[in-house]
Write an enzyme that holds these catalytic residues in place. Structure first.
Site, PDB file in Angstrom:
ATOM      1  CD  GLU A 107       0.473  -0.738  -8.367  1.00  0.00           C
ATOM      2  OE1 GLU A 107      -0.655  -0.317  -8.660  1.00  0.00           O
ATOM      3  OE2 GLU A 107       1.486  -0.500  -9.041  1.00  0.00           O
ATOM      4  CG  ASP A 108      -1.545  -5.156  -8.348  1.00  0.00           C
ATOM      5  OD1 ASP A 108      -1.848  -4.181  -7.639  1.00  0.00           O
ATOM      6  OD2 ASP A 108      -1.546  -5.112  -9.586  1.00  0.00           O
TER       7      ASP A 108
END
Length: 767
Positions: A107-108
């Site tokens: 996600e990051d």
């Protein structure tokens, strides 16, 4: 406003003073130090010395997050390591702990799911993907729809592997522990989501080790006055309480020893949310809640549990009606214990809980206990009792299939997980136990058995006697449902009688299913009639790509659901058709041809820069600051989808795209509509305010206006006008006009107003 605590009563030390130990590493510990702590924790319970997967996960995550920092300023890798330590405290398997370390890399960071799968295999990749939020979400979806979509994804992942939610709960717990670094509005948003969704899920899974802390941390940020007032009042009597509890513990231990029962005895204060919930549900003050603490007895066998109960009841006088046998009748999350409330020698009431060591482990770890010493595997749910803990998940997955409306799905899930609801236990004629929300009726009971039983219900017997369908079921009642094949199905009045979310949803689904075909036909006719009235060729716009835009805009999963919504009045046909027309015009790049008005605009566009800033806050296609004014009929604010309408001799008026006046434009006037959008503010300049209007529908009561005004004053929003009218049924419609910065601020205001007691619904005026 937050409670003002004296300086010598610092909040940071208050929790330690009252005996609340927030497990987990201190802030700003070095990543290497945390990793060492993680390995030591794993080795305390895991028989294998092979930690190569954990080591590899740490090194890859550390490299992926190396340039990232948390709001606190600490290296980002601290967060996934703390999540992994929480998972290790739950004694989870190595695959889960590795996924906990890696849970944010997809996600990051730039790392992809395929790369993760290549490094760690499909099992770890599945777990990481399950806790990864959706990234490809339509910009037009509001926060509630995004939250619902992410929950849908999470529940589907949970069905494949329940460890997904255990990682998510650990992630949320560490985020709540470090919530002090977030902005106040973000703190409340996260705390509310935690209280409404994640703490109840932890409770359903029986993981009290996480559930209790999530409860208290949510309360701390949502109701700081209540939280610190409880802390202060409880701490004031700490010494006297400790002396009393120690005396009880010593007495009980001695009597058990004399009776030949080996066991562990300890005392504890009940957690804050548990006390607060009793105060709310029973409408009592703290002084009126007498069982603020509990003594716990842990023994070797079920036989010793009942033996210990006999010893306790011989020592102290039990309070009638305060004994609960959760061993014979476990809670839905499979929690087991004997609970009894007694009067001490000094007249002070207190509660004693009696359980076996295995029951205690199940109460602490819940479904997570299934993975102890697990070397590898699919993470599939265990048979028998563990499977029973997930019956609620199957129910949610059924709702997920049936509900195309994201907001409806989210509201149903929140209602089902409501932490403030108490329960009653009742029996089927064959002796099976049913757990229902307090206040449930025979209708709730019928739908808890099966939808078909509820749909064919015509009456009920309780303890052998005929009762009305609105009879309130009591603890211990034996309920028998009378059905008939000639039944016409549920009545809409039942929706006002039933208490359980399950029954409400099944009744609602019955009406939708039974009448869906009629609603689809009606919706299709209304759409075609509208197009004919407006001179629109329906076949030109009835294309999958335009339907898709409408479905995304209004959060429906298929076109028939859109038509059904139009058919039963949930959507206006004009909203749908005009959205499709707009999308077609965008695709064809249709030029506006009202030459009597627009030639001048084309001339101006060659002389003025399109991107030049406008004092009105609006950028209109091809022009700059040409007498732009905001319509009063729909009062657009920044963040709304808008359109310009060229008015002869009066410049351009700006409307919301869902304005009734725009939707009702005749075809020969629609060519005077022109593209418009909100310009980005320079820097952080958000001082401009815009007038808007809402209607509040509420049950009329004394103090309603005071409560509403308080919400506005707390947010420093100026009310320019307020008008109210009340009908004979006591329902008030309050129309309010006020100035606001934009749609985001408006959304937060409306969310707060909805929490006021008696408020039924809120809508913006649309012309």
């Amino acid at each position: 406003m937050e409670k003002n605590i004296p300086e010598d009563f610092e909040r940071e030390n208050l929790e330690k003073l009252i005996g609340i130990d927030r497990e987990g590493p201190a802030d700003f510990t070095s990543p290497e130090g945390l990793y060492h702590e993680l390995v030591e924790t794993i080795r305390r319970y895991h028989p294998s010395d092979d930690i190569s997967m954990i080591e590899k996960a740490f090194r890859i995550a550390d490299e992926a997050h190396k340039d990232q920092r948390r709001k606190s300023g600490e290296p980002y890798i601290i967060h996934p390591l703390c999540v992994a330590i929480i998972l290790a405290d739950l004694e989870m398997d190595k695959e889960t702990i590795a996924a906990g370390i890696l849970h944010d890399v997809v996600e990051d960071t730039i790392m992809s799911l395929d790369e993760l799968k290549a490094e760690f295999g499909g099992e770890v990749a599945l777990l990481v993907d399950g806790v990864t939020k959706l990234t490809q979400i339509s910009w037009s979806m509001d926060k509630m729809e995004i939250q619902a979509e992410n929950l849908r994804k999470m529940f589907l992942a949970m069905a494949k592997d329940i460890r997904v939610i255990i990682i998510k709960l650990s992630d949320r717990l560490h985020n709540m522990r470090t919530l002090q670094y977030m902005k106040p509005e973000k703190q409340k948003e996260k705390a509310r989501e935690t209280m409404e969704i994640y703490a109840p899920i932890a409770n359903r899974l029986g993981i009290s080790k996480i559930k209790i802390e999530l409860d208290d941390l949510s309360l701390k940020y949502l109701e700081p006055d209540v939280y610190f007032d409880l802390a202060e009042k409880i701490s004031l009597k700490k010494d006297a309480r400790e002396i009393f509890v120690k005396s009880i513990v010593d007495e009980v231990h001695d009597h058990l020893k004399t009776a030949g029962i080996d066991g562990r005895v300890d005392g504890r204060v009940k957690h804050f949310f548990s006390i607060y919930k009793k105060m709310v549900n029973q409408n009592k003050t703290l002084d009126q809640i007498y069982d603020l603490f509990a003594v716990r007895i842990i023994v070797d066998s079920v036989k010793d549990c009942y033996g210990a109960l006999g010893v306790i009841h011989e020592m102290y006088k039990p309070i009638p009606g305060r004994f609960k046998d959760y061993i014979a009748m476990p809670k839905p999350n499979m929690y087991q214990s004997l609970h009894t409330t007694l009067i001490g020698s000094n007249g002070q009431p207190f509660e004693i809980q009696i359980r076996t060591y295995e029951m205690h482990r199940t109460a602490e770890y819940g479904i997570a206990a299934h993975w102890k010493y697990k070397e590898s595997g699919s993470g599939q749910v265990a048979e028998g009792k563990e499977e029973e803990k997930l019956s609620w998940l199957r129910q949610i997955l059924e709702w997920q299939k049936d509900m195309s409306d994201n907001k409806e799905f989210l509201n149903v899930v929140k209602g089902d997980l409501d932490m403030f609801s108490d329960s009653v236990y009742c029996f089927t004629p064959s002796g099976d136990v049913k757990n229902l929300p307090s206040g449930s009726t025979p209708i709730d009971f019928a739908y808890s058995i099966h939808s078909a039983v509820g749909n064919k219900m015509v009456g009920a017997r309780v303890n052998g006697q005929l009762v009305t369908i609105n009879y309130v079921i009591q603890n211990g009642d034996q309920v028998e449902i009378i059905t008939s094949q000639n039944s016409r199905g549920p009545s809409r009045d039942w929706l006002n009688i039933v208490k359980s979310t399950q029954a409400k949803t099944k009744i609602g689904q019955w009406f939708k299913t039974e009448l869906k075909e009629d609603n689809i036909l009606r919706g299709r006719e209304m759409v075609e009639r509208y197009c004919k009235t407006k001179g629109i060729t329906f076949s030109d716009i009835n294309k999958p790509e335009y339907q898709e835009k409408v479905m995304k805009r209004y959060a429906f999963r298929d076109w028939e659901s859109v038509l059904a919504s139009i058919g039963h009045g949930g959507l206006k046909e004009g909203q749908v058709i005009n959205k499709m027309v707009d999308e077609r015009n965008k695709k064809l790049k249709k030029e506006v041809t009202d030459t009597s008005i627009l030639n001048d605009i084309e001339d101006m566009s060659s002389k003025l820069p399109v991107k030049k800033r406008s004092s009105s806050g609006i950028v209109v296609k091809g022009i700059h600051d040409l007498a732009v004014r905001f319509s009063r009929c729909c009062s657009p604010v920044p963040g709304d989808e808008i359109v310009g309408f060229v008015t002869r001799g009066r410049g351009i008026s700006i409307h919301r795209t869902d304005c009734v006046n725009i939707l009702a434009l005749p075809e020969d006037e629609r060519n005077r509509m022109i593209d418009a959008e909100w310009q980005e503010p320079e820097g952080n300049n958000t001082k401009e305010r815009y007038s808007t209007e809402i209607n509040i529908f509420a049950k009329n009561r004394i103090g309603m206006f005071v409560d509403i005004s308080k919400v506005f004053s707390e947010r420093q929003i100026d009310i320019t006008s307020m008008n109210s009218r009340t009908n004979k049924q006591g329902n008030a419609t309050i129309t309010m006009t006020f100035d606001i910065h934009g749609v985001e601020e408006l959304g937060k205001l409306i969310d707060k107003l909805r929490q006021i007691e008696g408020v039924i619904d809120i809508e913006r005026t649309a012309g």
